[in-house]
Design a protein around this motif. Structure first.
Motif: not given
Length: 69
Positions: A17-36
């Motif tokens: 669950s930790r790995r999944e949560l960290v992966d999802f958090y990094e995915f959201l950060l990447e999506r935000r920077t790509r959208a900007q």
């Protein structure tokens, strides 16, 4: 792993669950920077200021356009 990710206290979660949560958090950060980066440029009509002139009655023209509907 990002700096913000390492500051999270995920010790109560199982490792999977930790790995999944960290992966999802990094995915959201990447999506935000790509959208900007892809954000469309804002419209600017400053190059038209003072160059357009209106010859006629603006109110009458507006009423004509309105009455077409």
């Amino acid at each position: 792993m990002t700096k913000a990710t390492s500051q999270l206290d995920l010790s109560a979660l199982p490792p999977a669950s930790r790995r999944e949560l960290v992966d999802f958090y990094e995915f959201l950060l990447e999506r935000r920077t790509r959208a900007q980066k892809v954000a469309p440029p804002k419209q600017s009509f400053t190059d038209l200021c003072g160059k357009l002139t209106w010859k006629g009655d603006a109110v009458a023209s507006q009423r004509n356009l309105r009455d077409e509907w």
